[in-house]
Design an enzyme around this catalytic site. Structure first.
Site, short mmCIF file in Angstrom:
data_model
loop_
_atom_site.label_atom_id
_atom_site.label_comp_id
_atom_site.label_asym_id
_atom_site.label_seq_id
_atom_site.Cartn_x
_atom_site.Cartn_y
_atom_site.Cartn_z
N HIS A 75 0.84 -1.19 0.00
CA HIS A 75 0.00 0.00 0.00
C HIS A 75 0.88 1.24 0.00
O HIS A 75 2.06 1.16 0.27
CB HIS A 75 -0.93 0.02 1.22
CG HIS A 75 -0.21 0.09 2.52
ND1 HIS A 75 0.21 -1.04 3.20
CD2 HIS A 75 0.20 1.15 3.27
CE1 HIS A 75 0.83 -0.67 4.30
NE2 HIS A 75 0.85 0.66 4.37
N GLU A 117 -3.24 3.86 2.85
CA GLU A 117 -3.32 4.05 4.30
C GLU A 117 -3.40 5.54 4.63
O GLU A 117 -2.67 6.34 4.04
CB GLU A 117 -2.09 3.44 4.97
CG GLU A 117 -2.10 3.53 6.47
CD GLU A 117 -0.89 2.89 7.11
OE1 GLU A 117 -0.84 2.84 8.36
OE2 GLU A 117 0.03 2.45 6.37
#
Length: 122
Positions: A75, A117
């Site tokens: 991510h 995130e």
């Protein structure tokens, strides 16, 4: 010898949908674009206007199936000074895919399934 970060690349199926998502969800804007002479690909580099880091979105004309993202264990992380407002926006956009209140973080999912995130500025 020294190296510095330049960019990350995400392959996307619908470039316009992805561009709209990244602008609305994270405020990223197009910095530059490269289009193949034969129309086979388009590369769009997005930036936050504050750091040199860029996210490259790659659209490939011949690729028509969703990308295999494996186990989605990778991510990108973005930080914000206003977690409450960011969380409210992302809830409204219905893109929050995982929350960890104990750590004070959460993840959003882009149109192609990439996880992003969201962390507070510390």
């Amino acid at each position: 010898m020294e190296f510095t970060f330049a960019h990350n690349c995400f392959n996307v199926l619908d470039l316009e949908k992805s561009l709209a998502f990244y602008e609305k969800a994270l405020g990223l804007r197009e910095m530059r674009r490269k289009e193949a002479d034969d129309g086979s690909f388009i590369l769009v580099f997005l930036g936050d206007g504050k750091t040199a880091f860029q996210l490259e979105l790659t659209w490939l004309r011949e690729h028509t199936a969703p990308y295999d993202l494996g186990e989605s264990e990778f991510h990108l992380a973005f930080q914000t000074a206003d977690m409450e407002a960011a969380h409210a926006l992302h809830k409204e956009m219905d893109c929050v895919c995982y929350e960890n209140p104990g750590m004070g973080i959460y993840f959003i999912c882009d149109p192609d399934g990439y996880w992003l995130e969201i962390v507070p500025v510390r």
